[in-house]
Write a protein that holds these residues in place. Structure first.
Motif, mmCIF file in Angstrom:
data_model
loop_
_atom_site.group_PDB
_atom_site.id
_atom_site.type_symbol
_atom_site.label_atom_id
_atom_site.label_comp_id
_atom_site.label_asym_id
_atom_site.label_seq_id
_atom_site.Cartn_x
_atom_site.Cartn_y
_atom_site.Cartn_z
ATOM 1 N N PHE A 186 0.758 -1.117 0.102
ATOM 2 C CA PHE A 186 -0.137 0.025 -0.023
ATOM 3 C C PHE A 186 0.717 1.203 -0.143
ATOM 4 N N ALA A 187 2.037 1.177 0.471
ATOM 5 C CA ALA A 187 2.925 2.311 0.661
ATOM 6 C C ALA A 187 4.000 2.190 -0.799
ATOM 7 N N THR A 188 4.546 1.176 -0.911
ATOM 8 C CA THR A 188 5.465 0.802 -2.060
ATOM 9 C C THR A 188 4.822 0.991 -3.431
ATOM 10 N N ASN A 189 3.574 0.634 -3.512
ATOM 11 C CA ASN A 189 2.973 0.857 -4.962
ATOM 12 C C ASN A 189 2.146 2.167 -5.095
ATOM 13 N N SER A 190 2.156 2.823 -4.146
ATOM 14 C CA SER A 190 1.207 4.109 -3.901
ATOM 15 C C SER A 190 1.273 5.044 -5.343
ATOM 16 N N THR A 191 2.519 4.963 -5.789
ATOM 17 C CA THR A 191 2.657 6.007 -6.932
ATOM 18 C C THR A 191 2.412 5.057 -8.172
ATOM 19 N N ASN A 192 2.268 3.944 -8.165
ATOM 20 C CA ASN A 192 1.668 3.286 -9.384
ATOM 21 C C ASN A 192 0.507 2.950 -9.448
ATOM 22 N N GLU A 193 -0.149 2.722 -8.232
ATOM 23 C CA GLU A 193 -1.812 2.803 -7.956
ATOM 24 C C GLU A 193 -2.628 3.638 -8.848
ATOM 25 N N ALA A 194 -3.658 3.302 -9.312
ATOM 26 C CA ALA A 194 -4.481 4.566 -10.137
ATOM 27 C C ALA A 194 -5.848 4.739 -9.258
ATOM 28 N N PHE A 195 -6.158 3.771 -8.324
ATOM 29 C CA PHE A 195 -7.472 4.152 -7.513
ATOM 30 C C PHE A 195 -7.436 3.475 -6.157
ATOM 31 N N PHE A 196 -6.897 2.277 -5.893
ATOM 32 C CA PHE A 196 -7.189 1.616 -4.702
ATOM 33 C C PHE A 196 -6.030 1.958 -3.699
ATOM 34 N N TYR A 197 -5.861 2.986 -3.555
ATOM 35 C CA TYR A 197 -4.966 3.708 -2.339
ATOM 36 C C TYR A 197 -5.493 3.270 -0.770
ATOM 37 N N LYS A 198 -4.527 3.327 0.028
ATOM 38 C CA LYS A 198 -4.814 2.735 1.446
ATOM 39 C C LYS A 198 -6.188 3.091 1.846
ATOM 40 N N GLU A 199 -6.305 4.504 1.610
ATOM 41 C CA GLU A 199 -7.745 5.076 2.500
ATOM 42 C C GLU A 199 -8.733 4.517 1.655
ATOM 43 N N VAL A 200 -8.858 4.381 0.407
ATOM 44 C CA VAL A 200 -9.886 3.758 -0.248
ATOM 45 C C VAL A 200 -10.262 2.412 0.055
ATOM 46 N N VAL A 201 -9.262 1.367 0.080
ATOM 47 C CA VAL A 201 -9.262 0.021 0.464
ATOM 48 C C VAL A 201 -9.833 0.032 1.947
ATOM 49 N N SER A 202 -9.179 0.990 2.924
ATOM 50 C CA SER A 202 -9.774 0.890 4.364
ATOM 51 C C SER A 202 -11.210 1.266 4.459
ATOM 52 N N PHE A 203 -11.699 2.206 3.671
ATOM 53 C CA PHE A 203 -13.073 2.305 3.663
ATOM 54 C C PHE A 203 -13.820 1.192 3.272
ATOM 55 N N LEU A 204 -13.309 0.745 2.056
ATOM 56 C CA LEU A 204 -14.147 -0.635 1.760
ATOM 57 C C LEU A 204 -14.239 -1.874 2.868
ATOM 58 N N ALA A 205 -12.926 -1.952 3.357
ATOM 59 C CA ALA A 205 -12.638 -3.148 4.356
ATOM 60 C C ALA A 205 -13.669 -2.587 5.618
ATOM 61 N N SER A 206 -13.678 -1.278 6.241
ATOM 62 C CA SER A 206 -14.498 -1.063 7.190
ATOM 63 C C SER A 206 -15.900 -1.164 6.804
ATOM 64 N N ALA A 207 -16.439 -0.941 5.502
ATOM 65 C CA ALA A 207 -17.959 -1.023 5.392
ATOM 66 C C ALA A 207 -18.066 -2.424 5.218
ATOM 67 N N TYR A 208 -17.117 -3.397 4.695
ATOM 68 C CA TYR A 208 -17.829 -4.793 4.641
ATOM 69 C C TYR A 208 -17.693 -5.381 6.046
ATOM 70 N N LEU A 209 -16.663 -5.117 7.020
ATOM 71 C CA LEU A 209 -16.663 -5.832 8.288
ATOM 72 C C LEU A 209 -17.977 -5.184 9.119
ATOM 73 N N ALA A 210 -18.106 -3.786 9.038
ATOM 74 C CA ALA A 210 -19.154 -3.361 10.119
ATOM 75 C C ALA A 210 -18.814 -3.848 11.340
ATOM 76 N N GLY A 211 -17.440 -3.811 11.801
ATOM 77 C CA GLY A 211 -17.363 -4.065 13.306
ATOM 78 C C GLY A 211 -16.658 -5.235 13.538
ATOM 79 N N ALA A 212 -16.666 -6.244 12.579
ATOM 80 C CA ALA A 212 -16.237 -7.661 12.936
ATOM 81 C C ALA A 212 -14.704 -7.400 12.763
#
Length: 300
Positions: A186-212
């Motif tokens: 998430f850090a080493t590929n941050s300049t290569n990635e076009a969308f799935f930055y750590k903040e985006v994936v963290s949001f998706l993970a949080s929504a999926y887990l809903a506290g799990a």
């Protein structure tokens, strides 16, 4: 060097990033509408494939049936979309390209885009339904992309718990298997990635887990006991932030005794296979999957 055609996937993800920056207050419905509108255009029509809408255990599903396809072999397909978007319709062409290359029917299963464990309940029920139709588990290959890849693994782990027969093969495309969002790439590929930055994936993970618990094995199969999984093939792009968890998953699977193959595609983005029919890298990736899986499901 990546082909010009393969850049269309990068351009798509960049446009998603630009839209998010320009409209920081987008609702999930607006994001979903944008994905539904633009994602299907990434994939060319495969041709020679019929589509049949069906209901599987009360959920929408879609058969993709290539002309001349084997009747007894099935590619059980679980779409991605981060748990907030994507559908059997956004992914029908990509999975149809794969089914056509394999020479088998594909069953695209719909699942409720709600918090864990609801999606897993739906995919497990759909897998049981396919077995109940008389399909031999030895003639089934399971495939999933992104969060659909994680769900594919979890579905087989849940099937193992329930004593259901395990399919002949598992194919994972840029799988999202670690809800801790902690890998170094998430850090080493941050300049290569076009969308799935750590903040985006963290949001998706949080929504999926809903506290799990993010290390709950059936939510984050990277932390599961992977023993007993069928032969597994993982494909991932060199430039995506989810690269690291694919590398870890391959290592964990190998240590658990799984027959596993991993291919990292140079300069490619998350789920670059969506450009099938346009990008040579996408076509090559699906060809590799098909050639690998055919003998495993009895197609020689």
């Amino acid at each position: 060097m990546a082909s010009e055609r393969s850049q269309m996937v990068r351009d798509h993800w960049r446009s998603m990033t630009e839209a998010a920056v320009a409209n920081p207050g987008q609702t999930p419905e607006e994001v979903r509408e944008r994905v539904e509108r633009f994602w299907p255009a990434l994939t060319a029509e495969p041709g020679g494939v019929d589509y049949l809408e069906v209901e599987v255990a009360g959920r929408p599903a879609l058969w993709a049936v290539p002309k001349g396809a084997a009747e007894d072999q099935v590619v059980f397909s679980v779409h991605g979309g981060g748990g907030v978007s994507g559908s059997i319709y956004t992914h029908r062409k990509m999975f149809a390209h794969l089914a056509k290359a394999v020479g088998a029917r594909a069953l695209l299963v719909g699942y409720r885009q709600e918090a864990y464990p609801v999606p897993l309940e739906d995919t497990t029920t759909a897998y049981r339904w396919l077995l109940d139709q008389g399909t031999n588990a030895g003639h089934i290959a399971v495939v999933g992309d992104s969060i659909g890849g994680g769900l594919s693994v979890s579905t087989l782990l849940r099937a193992r718990e329930l004593g259901l027969p395990i399919p002949a093969a598992l194919m994972l495309i840029s799988p999202f298997v670690d809800m801790t969002v902690s890998n170094d790439t998430f850090a080493t590929n941050s300049t290569n990635e076009a969308f799935f930055y750590k903040e985006v994936v963290s949001f998706l993970a949080s929504a999926y887990l809903a506290g799990a618990d993010p290390k709950e094995p059936l939510a984050s199969p990277l932390y599961a006991d992977l023993s007993g999984l069928p032969p597994t093939y993982v494909q991932v792009g060199e430039h995506e932030t989810l690269l690291g968890e694919s590398l870890e998953f391959e290592q964990n699977a190998r240590e658990a005794g799984v027959d596993v193959r991993l291919d990292v595609f140079p300069e490619q983005q998350h789920t670059f296979q969506m450009a099938a029919g346009y990008s040579p890298e996408s076509d090559d990736a699906l060809r590799r999957l098909a050639e690998w899986v055919r003998p495993k499901i009895g197609l020689g």
